[in-house]
Design a protein around this motif. Structure first.
Motif, PDB file in Angstrom:
ATOM      1  N   LEU A   7      32.015 -63.256   0.098  1.00 57.52           N
ATOM      2  CA  LEU A   7      32.339 -62.026  -0.641  1.00 57.52           C
ATOM      3  C   LEU A   7      32.016 -62.187  -2.122  1.00 57.52           C
ATOM      4  N   VAL A   8      32.396 -63.334  -2.688  1.00 58.89           N
ATOM      5  CA  VAL A   8      32.088 -63.587  -4.095  1.00 58.89           C
ATOM      6  C   VAL A   8      30.578 -63.607  -4.312  1.00 58.89           C
ATOM      7  N   GLY A   9      29.853 -64.187  -3.361  1.00 54.99           N
ATOM      8  CA  GLY A   9      28.395 -64.176  -3.458  1.00 54.99           C
ATOM      9  C   GLY A   9      27.840 -62.768  -3.489  1.00 54.99           C
ATOM     10  N   LYS A  10      28.422 -61.886  -2.677  1.00 54.13           N
ATOM     11  CA  LYS A  10      28.005 -60.477  -2.705  1.00 54.13           C
ATOM     12  C   LYS A  10      28.313 -59.852  -4.058  1.00 54.13           C
ATOM     13  N   TYR A  11      29.484 -60.163  -4.610  1.00 52.03           N
ATOM     14  CA  TYR A  11      29.839 -59.630  -5.922  1.00 52.03           C
ATOM     15  C   TYR A  11      28.864 -60.108  -6.999  1.00 52.03           C
ATOM     16  N   LEU A  12      28.438 -61.362  -6.890  1.00 51.56           N
ATOM     17  CA  LEU A  12      27.520 -61.915  -7.895  1.00 51.56           C
ATOM     18  C   LEU A  12      26.151 -61.238  -7.840  1.00 51.56           C
ATOM     19  N   THR A  13      25.774 -60.712  -6.664  1.00 53.34           N
ATOM     20  CA  THR A  13      24.514 -59.965  -6.609  1.00 53.34           C
ATOM     21  C   THR A  13      24.621 -58.674  -7.421  1.00 53.34           C
ATOM     22  N   TYR A  14      25.812 -58.068  -7.436  1.00 51.32           N
ATOM     23  CA  TYR A  14      26.020 -56.888  -8.274  1.00 51.32           C
ATOM     24  C   TYR A  14      25.951 -57.250  -9.761  1.00 51.32           C
ATOM     25  N   ALA A  15      26.312 -58.487 -10.074  1.00 52.88           N
ATOM     26  CA  ALA A  15      26.321 -58.923 -11.474  1.00 52.88           C
ATOM     27  C   ALA A  15      24.923 -58.891 -12.074  1.00 52.88           C
ATOM     28  N   PHE A  16      23.885 -59.044 -11.245  1.00 54.75           N
ATOM     29  CA  PHE A  16      22.513 -58.926 -11.755  1.00 54.75           C
ATOM     30  C   PHE A  16      22.305 -57.544 -12.373  1.00 54.75           C
ATOM     31  N   ALA A  17      22.759 -56.516 -11.657  1.00 50.80           N
ATOM     32  CA  ALA A  17      22.623 -55.150 -12.175  1.00 50.80           C
ATOM     33  C   ALA A  17      23.447 -54.963 -13.442  1.00 50.80           C
ATOM     34  N   ALA A  18      24.633 -55.577 -13.490  1.00 47.58           N
ATOM     35  CA  ALA A  18      25.468 -55.471 -14.688  1.00 47.58           C
ATOM     36  C   ALA A  18      24.798 -56.147 -15.881  1.00 47.58           C
ATOM     37  N   VAL A  19      24.179 -57.310 -15.658  1.00 49.58           N
ATOM     38  CA  VAL A  19      23.447 -57.999 -16.731  1.00 49.58           C
ATOM     39  C   VAL A  19      22.279 -57.135 -17.208  1.00 49.58           C
ATOM     40  N   SER A  20      21.591 -56.478 -16.275  1.00 55.05           N
ATOM     41  CA  SER A  20      20.472 -55.609 -16.664  1.00 55.05           C
ATOM     42  C   SER A  20      20.943 -54.463 -17.547  1.00 55.05           C
ATOM     43  N   LEU A  21      22.173 -53.996 -17.324  1.00 54.22           N
ATOM     44  CA  LEU A  21      22.711 -52.913 -18.137  1.00 54.22           C
ATOM     45  C   LEU A  21      23.111 -53.378 -19.537  1.00 54.22           C
ATOM     46  N   VAL A  22      23.408 -54.673 -19.689  1.00 50.59           N
ATOM     47  CA  VAL A  22      23.654 -55.199 -21.035  1.00 50.59           C
ATOM     48  C   VAL A  22      22.390 -55.050 -21.878  1.00 50.59           C
ATOM     49  N   LEU A  23      21.243 -55.406 -21.302  1.00 47.88           N
ATOM     50  CA  LEU A  23      19.973 -55.259 -22.016  1.00 47.88           C
ATOM     51  C   LEU A  23      19.658 -53.787 -22.285  1.00 47.88           C
ATOM     52  N   LEU A  24      19.819 -52.980 -21.248  1.00 48.58           N
ATOM     53  CA  LEU A  24      19.372 -51.590 -21.331  1.00 48.58           C
ATOM     54  C   LEU A  24      20.358 -50.702 -22.078  1.00 48.58           C
ATOM     55  N   TRP A  25      21.620 -50.800 -21.725  1.00 52.11           N
ATOM     56  CA  TRP A  25      22.647 -49.910 -22.273  1.00 52.11           C
ATOM     57  C   TRP A  25      23.347 -50.531 -23.479  1.00 52.11           C
ATOM     58  N   GLY A  26      23.776 -51.786 -23.335  1.00 49.99           N
ATOM     59  CA  GLY A  26      24.535 -52.421 -24.401  1.00 49.99           C
ATOM     60  C   GLY A  26      23.730 -52.598 -25.664  1.00 49.99           C
ATOM     61  N   TYR A  27      22.519 -53.147 -25.545  1.00 52.41           N
ATOM     62  CA  TYR A  27      21.694 -53.414 -26.726  1.00 52.41           C
ATOM     63  C   TYR A  27      20.652 -52.327 -26.966  1.00 52.41           C
ATOM     64  N   GLY A  28      20.144 -51.734 -25.894  1.00 56.00           N
ATOM     65  CA  GLY A  28      19.120 -50.711 -26.062  1.00 56.00           C
ATOM     66  C   GLY A  28      19.663 -49.317 -26.253  1.00 56.00           C
ATOM     67  N   GLY A  29      20.933 -49.107 -25.933  1.00 54.85           N
ATOM     68  CA  GLY A  29      21.517 -47.779 -26.075  1.00 54.85           C
ATOM     69  C   GLY A  29      20.991 -46.778 -25.070  1.00 54.85           C
ATOM     70  N   ILE A  30      20.420 -47.265 -23.952  1.00 55.95           N
ATOM     71  CA  ILE A  30      19.837 -46.391 -22.933  1.00 55.95           C
ATOM     72  C   ILE A  30      20.722 -46.454 -21.688  1.00 55.95           C
ATOM     73  N   LEU A  31      21.487 -45.433 -21.445  1.00 53.70           N
ATOM     74  CA  LEU A  31      22.378 -45.413 -20.290  1.00 53.70           C
ATOM     75  C   LEU A  31      21.623 -44.926 -19.068  1.00 53.70           C
ATOM     76  N   SER A  32      21.497 -45.810 -18.083  1.00 55.52           N
ATOM     77  CA  SER A  32      20.852 -45.458 -16.819  1.00 55.52           C
ATOM     78  C   SER A  32      21.914 -45.339 -15.738  1.00 55.52           C
ATOM     79  N   LEU A  33      21.934 -44.215 -15.069  1.00 55.09           N
ATOM     80  CA  LEU A  33      22.831 -44.014 -13.931  1.00 55.09           C
ATOM     81  C   LEU A  33      22.065 -44.142 -12.621  1.00 55.09           C
ATOM     82  N   GLY A  34      20.966 -44.901 -12.674  1.00 56.35           N
ATOM     83  CA  GLY A  34      20.154 -45.085 -11.473  1.00 56.35           C
ATOM     84  C   GLY A  34      19.758 -46.525 -11.226  1.00 56.35           C
ATOM     85  N   GLN A  35      20.557 -47.484 -11.716  1.00 53.86           N
ATOM     86  CA  GLN A  35      20.209 -48.886 -11.479  1.00 53.86           C
ATOM     87  C   GLN A  35      20.278 -49.237 -10.002  1.00 53.86           C
TER      88      GLN A  35
END
Length: 385
Positions: A40-68
């Protein structure tokens, strides 16, 4: 060595934070959880990839994507197509009307493998597809939007609509995609049985190491000149544009990078869980990924991993303990975080870490003052003698 620590780990503090995270997911959790919970934790960590991608895109780039979820799903389906073809050899599908094709194609009366499935008979094609297909798709979307200066809430809505369209397309083309059930009954990876307990342990560690590597690469991007320009674009986009930089190209690039990172997570999800379906492509998973980033702290590459784990553990715990109320409890958790901790878990850590550092400085200054007073008193006594 200093270059590596500063650029890939984020300095001394970043290295310590990454080491703590690595110890948690590589040592503590595997030693303390049974295989079911660890999976289960392994499955959760796969979601973390998408969360990390949002740090680049949304957190630093200011681009909110609701389609990751779109890119997460593209990576997952690319891996699932290869695994399904490997599981659909003529011997295993001898009872079908047309042996040698996936079972859902046979159910939908297809008599041959569709042309776009044929290349996925090769593992290297699947690996390239995981990287290339999401990046090309993101480039098309980004070029169409950013060159026309479409951003903000309009871009968020458009990405959400794309997630809906892709979900409808996957469900509607059941004979080619598996429909609402997705691609299931995945067994082996180049002859290696991924259903065995030992395989699940190995896949967990591969997943964890890949996540740590993605965090380091993302840190390198953010500490480069491009990362500084990305942050400047978020705050003062017009000033960056007037300085002679093509802002749209920067946005397209970071959108493509975030798409690839999310796709890697989707591919690992398929391997970790053993199937892929359109339920991980649409609006709901995409919004959940944004929530993971918000809870962890959208400016923290490590914080979003903790946020992903916290939200999913809460989701699992609440659904098991309070099956009729867990949605309300999850909603309350999200509202509480947004209202009281707008910077997420990372903001809480920085707040209390700064307080501890301030107290230590006060204590240090007090010790120095006390030492100075003691020396002055000693000098006075010696003078009196």
């Amino acid at each position: 060595m200093n270059f590596f620590v500063e650029r890939f780990l984020g300095g001394k503090n970043g290295a310590i934070g990454l080491a703590i995270l690595a110890a948690l997911i590589l040592i503590i959790l595997p030693l303390s959880l049974d295989l079911f919970r660890l999976n289960l934790v392994g499955k959760y960590l796969t979601y973390a990839f998408a969360a990390v991608s949002l740090v680049l895109l949304w957190g630093y780039g200011g681009i909110l994507s609701l389609g990751q979820g779109v890119f997460f799903g593209l990576g997952g389906y690319a891996m699932a197509m290869f695994l399904k073809l490997e599981a659909s050899d003529p011997e295993s599908t001898a009872i079908q009307s047309t042996p040698g094709i996936p079972d859902f194609m046979d159910w939908n009366q297809l008599t041959e493998l569709p042309w776009f499935w044929v290349p996925f008979e090769h593992f290297w094609v699947a690996l390239l597809a995981i990287l290339i297909v999401p990046s090309v798709f993101a480039f098309i979307i980004g070029y169409s939007m950013f060159k026309r200066r479409v951003g903000g809430v309009y871009f968020a809505i458009i990405t959400q609509v794309i997630a809906v369209i892709l979900t409808v397309l996957i469900v509607g083309q059941q004979g080619y995609t598996g429909g609402i059930n997705g691609i299931t009954d995945l067994k082996t990876l180049n002859g290696w049985d991924i259903r065995l307990d030992s395989s699940k342990y190995i896949l967990y560690f591969i997943n964890a190491f890949l996540l740590l590597a993605v965090i380091c690469i993302s840190r390198f991007i953010l500490t480069s000149k491009f990362g500084r320009l990305l942050l400047a674009m978020k705050d003062k986009e017009d000033r960056v544009r007037f300085s002679g930089y093509d802002v749209s190209n920067f946005k397209i690039f970071i959108f493509c990078v975030s798409a690839v990172i999310a796709a890697i997570g989707g591919a690992m999800f398929t391997l970790q869980v053993g199937f892929m379906s359109p339920s991980f492509v649409g609006i709901v998973p995409s919004i959940e990924m944004v929530i993971f980033a918000a809870v962890g702290g959208r400016m923290s590459l490590i914080g979003v991993v903790y946020g992903t784990l916290l939200v999913n553990v809460g989701k699992t715990t609440f659904s098991e303990t309070f099956p009729e109320l867990w949605l309300f409890l999850m909603g309350g958790l999200f509202i509480a975080v947004v209202m009281f901790f707008p910077n997420g878990l990372a903001g809480i850590y920085e707040k209390y870490a700064s307080k501890i550092g301030f107290l230590k400085r006060l204590q240090s200054n007090g010790d120095k003052a006390a030492g100075k007073d003691a020396l002055e008193q000693k000098a006075e006594l010696e003078g009196a003698k």
